[in-house]
Design an enzyme around this catalytic site. Sequence first.
Site, PDB file in Angstrom:
ATOM      1  N   PRO A 172      -2.708 -32.835  -8.565  1.00  0.00           N
ATOM      2  CA  PRO A 172      -2.641 -33.396  -7.203  1.00  0.00           C
ATOM      3  C   PRO A 172      -1.241 -33.861  -6.816  1.00  0.00           C
ATOM      4  CG  PRO A 172      -4.621 -34.172  -8.301  1.00  0.00           C
ATOM      5  CD  PRO A 172      -3.839 -33.422  -9.338  1.00  0.00           C
ATOM      6  N   GLU A 228       4.711 -14.046 -13.544  1.00  0.00           N
ATOM      7  CA  GLU A 228       3.860 -14.423 -12.418  1.00  0.00           C
ATOM      8  C   GLU A 228       4.508 -14.086 -11.092  1.00  0.00           C
ATOM      9  OE1 GLU A 228       2.152 -18.593 -10.458  1.00  0.00           O
ATOM     10  OE2 GLU A 228       2.427 -18.432 -12.629  1.00  0.00           O
TER      11      GLU A 228
END
Length: 378
Positions: A131, A243
Amino acid sequence: MESTIYDTPEHQTLREQVARFLAREVEPHADAWERQGFVPREVLRRMGQAGLLGLAFEGEHGGGDADALTNLVFAEALSQSTYAGFVITVLVHTDMAGPHLHHAGNAAQKARHLPRVCAGEAICAVAITEPGAGSDVAGIRTRAVRDGDQWVINGTKMFITNGVHADLYFVAAKTGPGKREVSMFIVEKGTPGFSVGRALHKTGWLSSDTAELVFDNVRVPAANLLGEEGKGFYAVMQNFQTERIALGAMAVGHCQRALQLTLDHVRQRQAFGGPLWDQQTIRQRLSMLDAKVRAARQFMYHCAWNVTQGRDIVQQVSMLKALTGELVNEVVQTCQQFHGGMGFIRETAIERLWRDARVLAIGGGATEVMLEEVAKRY
């Protein structure tokens, strides 16, 4: 897709194999996956059976021993699908999570897990984002503490692709006082204390499940440490290159498909006494976008070739991620504009590409973060 100077006959064969799989196994069914919010496991198993889920992994464990160029061909071909939720489900497994096991796993870890990963029997996720920490990996707060022959993990992860339905999670946690003292751990589904906090509902990538993960005194064996203790930050940085090339391929593949859909549309759509193609501004805008996509594609292949040469290309891959993440949004939004009202109708291919493209300038390294990575290396 046009060939590149790096292509081999095997690359073209792979493109054709992926195209057949998409036509047979994905396109007829993917609207239902968008509604249910995930890709069925049996589809991924069929990809594994076709040898498409472990191209870059070791042959002794069921992989294809392929190089970075072949892996890029696969990602670009897969991204010809207009269902990006399906595409990212696969690419997280093959290019974002699985490489942590491939690069850092020891012999026992690979022998246990990689055959199932390559076969599509064990789906992977990588749990880094939190978060309060996304691109800033050093800012994670999840912590792992050694207790005898176990590690105890506590914390929360956010925006985890494959988070609900994965079997293997590669989890980043602080294991020391230093900002970069991060370690990676293998956590299996069903481990006591490990749970999906909630499934997250997104604007796009609707057939990709995304979750918040909770680690509440999760105990894993010491043998589940992935790589060296305290070196996980650097493992994450290394894997970011794989990635980000995959995300670049996803962006370029979506650009190619959006342009083709739009060329077909403007040649058929009648307006002002003729096809839209007769409007000079439309012809010229599409021509310029095609030029930009072709240039980005060649740069992308050059980056992958440099990986095969063992070169440090953090700056170039950061450029690629920033460039393609912005370009796909420019291309798809323009293509949607040229579709008129139909471009705003849910479940049309161009509307879906428009929704799905937005996150490619955010996920895997936001454009602004990527440009700072570029700038600091001048």
